[in-house]
Motif scaffolding. Structure first.
Motif, PDB file in Angstrom:
ATOM      1  N   VAL A 297     -40.417  48.137  17.494  1.00 57.52           N
ATOM      2  CA  VAL A 297     -41.004  46.981  16.811  1.00 57.52           C
ATOM      3  C   VAL A 297     -41.121  45.798  17.766  1.00 57.52           C
ATOM      4  CG1 VAL A 297     -40.538  45.230  15.046  1.00 57.52           C
ATOM      5  CG2 VAL A 297     -40.350  47.653  14.483  1.00 57.52           C
ATOM      6  N   GLN A 298     -40.091  45.575  18.590  1.00 54.70           N
ATOM      7  CA  GLN A 298     -40.138  44.498  19.571  1.00 54.70           C
ATOM      8  C   GLN A 298     -41.300  44.714  20.544  1.00 54.70           C
ATOM      9  OE1 GLN A 298     -37.914  41.578  20.282  1.00 54.70           O
ATOM     10  NE2 GLN A 298     -39.874  41.249  21.295  1.00 54.70           N
ATOM     11  N   ALA A 299     -41.481  45.946  20.996  1.00 50.42           N
ATOM     12  CA  ALA A 299     -42.581  46.245  21.907  1.00 50.42           C
ATOM     13  C   ALA A 299     -43.931  45.997  21.238  1.00 50.42           C
ATOM     14  CB  ALA A 299     -42.486  47.692  22.387  1.00 50.42           C
ATOM     15  N   GLU A 300     -44.016  46.331  19.954  1.00 44.53           N
ATOM     16  CA  GLU A 300     -45.263  46.098  19.217  1.00 44.53           C
ATOM     17  C   GLU A 300     -45.542  44.603  19.091  1.00 44.53           C
ATOM     18  OE1 GLU A 300     -48.719  47.472  17.409  1.00 44.53           O
ATOM     19  OE2 GLU A 300     -47.147  48.603  18.460  1.00 44.53           O
ATOM     20  N   VAL A 301     -44.520  43.814  18.833  1.00 40.63           N
ATOM     21  CA  VAL A 301     -44.706  42.358  18.761  1.00 40.63           C
ATOM     22  C   VAL A 301     -45.198  41.817  20.096  1.00 40.63           C
ATOM     23  CG1 VAL A 301     -43.514  40.131  18.515  1.00 40.63           C
ATOM     24  CG2 VAL A 301     -43.026  41.989  16.916  1.00 40.63           C
ATOM     25  N   ASP A 302     -44.639  42.327  21.185  1.00 40.16           N
ATOM     26  CA  ASP A 302     -45.073  41.879  22.511  1.00 40.16           C
ATOM     27  C   ASP A 302     -46.555  42.176  22.723  1.00 40.16           C
ATOM     28  OD1 ASP A 302     -42.518  41.009  23.037  1.00 40.16           O
ATOM     29  OD2 ASP A 302     -41.933  42.803  24.178  1.00 40.16           O
ATOM     30  N   LEU A 303     -47.004  43.355  22.272  1.00 44.52           N
ATOM     31  CA  LEU A 303     -48.420  43.700  22.401  1.00 44.52           C
ATOM     32  C   LEU A 303     -49.306  42.795  21.549  1.00 44.52           C
ATOM     33  CD1 LEU A 303     -48.256  47.619  22.327  1.00 44.52           C
ATOM     34  CD2 LEU A 303     -48.803  46.168  24.298  1.00 44.52           C
ATOM     35  N   LEU A 304     -48.777  42.401  20.389  1.00 39.33           N
ATOM     36  CA  LEU A 304     -49.547  41.571  19.464  1.00 39.33           C
ATOM     37  C   LEU A 304     -49.571  40.102  19.849  1.00 39.33           C
ATOM     38  CD1 LEU A 304     -48.256  43.064  16.094  1.00 39.33           C
ATOM     39  CD2 LEU A 304     -50.640  43.141  16.878  1.00 39.33           C
ATOM     40  N   ALA A 305     -48.701  39.682  20.767  1.00 39.36           N
ATOM     41  CA  ALA A 305     -48.494  38.258  21.042  1.00 39.36           C
ATOM     42  C   ALA A 305     -49.780  37.480  21.299  1.00 39.36           C
ATOM     43  CB  ALA A 305     -47.517  38.091  22.205  1.00 39.36           C
ATOM     44  N   PRO A 306     -50.691  37.929  22.170  1.00 37.08           N
ATOM     45  CA  PRO A 306     -51.922  37.146  22.385  1.00 37.08           C
ATOM     46  C   PRO A 306     -52.754  37.003  21.113  1.00 37.08           C
ATOM     47  CG  PRO A 306     -51.605  38.748  24.145  1.00 37.08           C
ATOM     48  CD  PRO A 306     -50.623  39.101  23.074  1.00 37.08           C
TER      49      PRO A 306
ATOM     50  N   PHE B 290     -54.518  33.825  16.248  1.00 38.19           N
ATOM     51  CA  PHE B 290     -54.516  33.766  14.786  1.00 38.19           C
ATOM     52  C   PHE B 290     -53.900  32.455  14.313  1.00 38.19           C
ATOM     53  CE2 PHE B 290     -53.433  34.737  10.445  1.00 38.19           C
ATOM     54  CZ  PHE B 290     -54.407  35.640  10.029  1.00 38.19           C
ATOM     55  N   ARG B 291     -52.797  32.067  14.921  1.00 41.63           N
ATOM     56  CA  ARG B 291     -52.171  30.802  14.540  1.00 41.63           C
ATOM     57  C   ARG B 291     -53.097  29.630  14.818  1.00 41.63           C
ATOM     58  NH1 ARG B 291     -50.499  26.018  17.766  1.00 41.63           N
ATOM     59  NH2 ARG B 291     -49.700  24.713  16.073  1.00 41.63           N
ATOM     60  N   ARG B 292     -53.802  29.655  15.926  1.00 42.17           N
ATOM     61  CA  ARG B 292     -54.728  28.563  16.243  1.00 42.17           C
ATOM     62  C   ARG B 292     -55.855  28.477  15.221  1.00 42.17           C
ATOM     63  NH1 ARG B 292     -55.153  28.980  22.937  1.00 42.17           N
ATOM     64  NH2 ARG B 292     -52.960  28.394  23.308  1.00 42.17           N
ATOM     65  N   ASP B 293     -56.298  29.635  14.737  1.00 44.62           N
ATOM     66  CA  ASP B 293     -57.324  29.635  13.701  1.00 44.62           C
ATOM     67  C   ASP B 293     -56.791  29.004  12.414  1.00 44.62           C
ATOM     68  OD1 ASP B 293     -59.960  30.713  12.512  1.00 44.62           O
ATOM     69  OD2 ASP B 293     -58.440  31.582  11.201  1.00 44.62           O
ATOM     70  N   LEU B 294     -55.573  29.366  12.016  1.00 48.30           N
ATOM     71  CA  LEU B 294     -54.977  28.744  10.830  1.00 48.30           C
ATOM     72  C   LEU B 294     -54.813  27.248  11.029  1.00 48.30           C
ATOM     73  CD1 LEU B 294     -52.171  31.224   9.677  1.00 48.30           C
ATOM     74  CD2 LEU B 294     -54.554  31.107   8.925  1.00 48.30           C
ATOM     75  N   HIS B 295     -54.392  26.855  12.230  1.00 48.53           N
ATOM     76  CA  HIS B 295     -54.181  25.430  12.492  1.00 48.53           C
ATOM     77  C   HIS B 295     -55.489  24.652  12.395  1.00 48.53           C
ATOM     78  CE1 HIS B 295     -51.607  22.191  14.080  1.00 48.53           C
ATOM     79  NE2 HIS B 295     -52.740  21.737  14.579  1.00 48.53           N
ATOM     80  N   ALA B 296     -56.571  25.282  12.821  1.00 54.50           N
ATOM     81  CA  ALA B 296     -57.866  24.602  12.784  1.00 54.50           C
ATOM     82  C   ALA B 296     -58.447  24.517  11.376  1.00 54.50           C
ATOM     83  CB  ALA B 296     -58.857  25.311  13.706  1.00 54.50           C
ATOM     84  N   HIS B 297     -57.932  25.330  10.458  1.00 56.39           N
ATOM     85  CA  HIS B 297     -58.473  25.381   9.101  1.00 56.39           C
ATOM     86  C   HIS B 297     -57.344  25.225   8.073  1.00 56.39           C
ATOM     87  CE1 HIS B 297     -61.389  27.588  11.650  1.00 56.39           C
ATOM     88  NE2 HIS B 297     -62.277  26.952  10.910  1.00 56.39           N
TER      89      HIS B 297
ATOM     90  N   ARG C 181     -44.785  30.399  21.997  1.00 54.71           N
ATOM     91  CA  ARG C 181     -43.916  31.564  22.177  1.00 54.71           C
ATOM     92  C   ARG C 181     -43.017  31.765  20.956  1.00 54.71           C
ATOM     93  NH1 ARG C 181     -41.345  30.079  27.907  1.00 54.71           N
ATOM     94  NH2 ARG C 181     -41.490  28.009  26.932  1.00 54.71           N
ATOM     95  N   ALA C 182     -42.865  30.706  20.170  1.00 59.60           N
ATOM     96  CA  ALA C 182     -42.030  30.796  18.966  1.00 59.60           C
ATOM     97  C   ALA C 182     -42.607  31.772  17.946  1.00 59.60           C
ATOM     98  CB  ALA C 182     -41.877  29.411  18.334  1.00 59.60           C
ATOM     99  N   ILE C 183     -43.908  32.003  17.983  1.00 64.49           N
ATOM    100  CA  ILE C 183     -44.525  32.910  17.018  1.00 64.49           C
ATOM    101  C   ILE C 183     -43.961  34.319  17.173  1.00 64.49           C
ATOM    102  CG2 ILE C 183     -46.701  33.893  16.198  1.00 64.49           C
ATOM    103  CD1 ILE C 183     -48.072  31.385  17.452  1.00 64.49           C
TER     104      ILE C 183
END
Length: 398
Positions: free
Chosen positions: A13-22, A27-34, A377-379
């Motif tokens: 699961v940790q490895a999967e999160v690392d892959l998803l990080a970018p 995604f967070r930036r999109d939420l922040h913009a809207h 990086r907190a995400i």
């Protein structure tokens, strides 16, 4: 399944999160913009549901925005993970490329980080869903920023049905990214909303004796109420009345016929919270009575304190250490901030922790301010910690 046997799942699961990080950062930036205000989180809910659907996860819509989705089919415990979705009526002052595109609305409390972190946890956990001994329930909750909060609606809609334990994280710009603040017992304060409308006979400022000097009475109210409560309630309860709005009149030589004060009532102690409303209403009447004005009090019971259960706090601390190492968990103190995660803890055991979002050596921001910036990086930290807490709880609660 023992703790040792679940460790390979944690690593995957940790490895999967690392892959998803970018992707999670975008995604967070999109939420922040809207950003969307409480009970209006339609787009936010839709984009989260779409991403979950792409991963083969079917989300159930809550009655007034928000989502619930179950992951896994194991016969073991159901562990809930919760994030909030709403933004605040605050102007975004960051000037980042992903700054708010909605005038007067901003994610100034980190809920975009919370929601994205929970999405990341869900996507990562889905990769090991068939091997999990239990199930994980993701709760994407609307309307945390208003009282008494969207948690009550979520609970009524079945978000906690069958759940044995629940965890949540809240962004904390006062601690460094890569650390998570933990505290057993009370983490936040109780918080209520108070609005007082004063009405009376207005008139000319040259003849206050022929009027009901409402502005003077309003001034006495906003200063005397906090002072009186400090002598009527146990100081250890930490009662705090803070006015965010005081308004009366529009001309310097006119005594107005109405005025208003609005603010919050906060305290550390749940027992004091139970008695506060009646005392405050009586005290307001006594303060304004000598001036002949009338007080209409709107008192909204908000949320009790978040009280972290012992075993859940231990499990959350173990999850933090598993993800971040021995330096990851840090002690944190109780605050007067309100958080409707408290309502979940009235029903099931659980714990909330503070997710560090400050860049080490960087500036310390404050929540509910338009200049809030987070170290992104907190995400991934949040996603990993929530995932680990869920998996470890499945083992210990089985």
């Amino acid at each position: 399944m023992s703790t040792s046997l679940i460790r390979p799942l944690l690593e995957r699961v940790q490895a999967e999160v690392d892959l998803l990080a970018p992707e999670l950062i975008e995604f967070r930036r999109d939420l922040h913009a809207h950003p969307e205000l409480s009970w209006a989180e339609e787009r936010t809910s839709a984009v989260i549901a779409k991403r979950l659907d792409e991963a083969g996860l079917t989300a159930r819509s809550l009655p007034r925005n928000g989502l619930v989705v179950d992951i896994g089919s194991g016969s073991g415990p159901v562990i809930a993970l919760r994030a909030d979705l709403d933004a605040l009526p605050v102007e975004d002052r960051t000037n980042d490329p992903w700054s708010s595109t909605v005038a007067g609305v901003a994610h100034a409390c980190g809920h975009d980080v919370h929601a994205t972190g929970l999405l990341g946890a869900g996507l990562a956990l889905s990769s090991v869903a068939r091997e999990m001994p239990g199930r994980v329930r993701l709760v994407f909750q609307p309307a945390e920023e208003i009282m008494p909060g969207g948690a009550l609606m979520s609970i009524e809609a079945g978000a906690l049905d069958g759940v044995s334990r629940i965890f949540g994280l809240h962004a904390d710009p006062g601690i460094d990214v890569g650390t998570v603040g933990l505290r057993e017992g009370p983490l936040t304060g109780a918080a209520d909303s108070l609005d007082v409308l004063l009405t009376g006979k207005g008139g000319h400022t040259s003849r206050p004796h022929l009027t009901e000097d409402l502005t003077f009475a309003l001034g006495k109210l906003v200063t005397e109420l906090p002072a009186v409560l400090s002598r009527r309630l146990d100081p250890r309860a930490g009662v705090s009345v803070v006015w965010g709005m005081v308004r009366a009149g529009s001309a310097a030589n006119v005594i107005p016929a109405s005025g208003r004060a609005g603010g919050t009532v906060r305290m550390l102690d749940a027992i004091a919270w139970a008695d506060a409303e009646e005392l405050i209403r009586d005290t307001i009447d006594q303060i304004v009575e000598p001036y002949g004005v009338r007080a209409t009090v709107t008192y909204v019971r908000g949320v009790p304190p978040v009280v972290n259960e012992h075993r859940s706090t231990v499990l959350l601390g173990q999850a933090v250490e598993a993800v971040l190492g021995e330096t990851g968990p840090v002690a944190t103190s109780q605050s007067l901030g309100g958080e409707d995660f408290a309502w979940y803890l009235e029903s099931v055991p659980g714990a909330m922790a503070r997710l560090g979002t400050r860049t080490p050596g960087g500036p310390t921001y404050d929540l509910h301010q338009g200049d809030l910036r987070v170290d992104e990086r907190a995400i991934s930290v949040g996603a990993s910690v929530l995932s680990a807490a869920a998996l470890m709880s499945m083992v210990t609660d089985a």
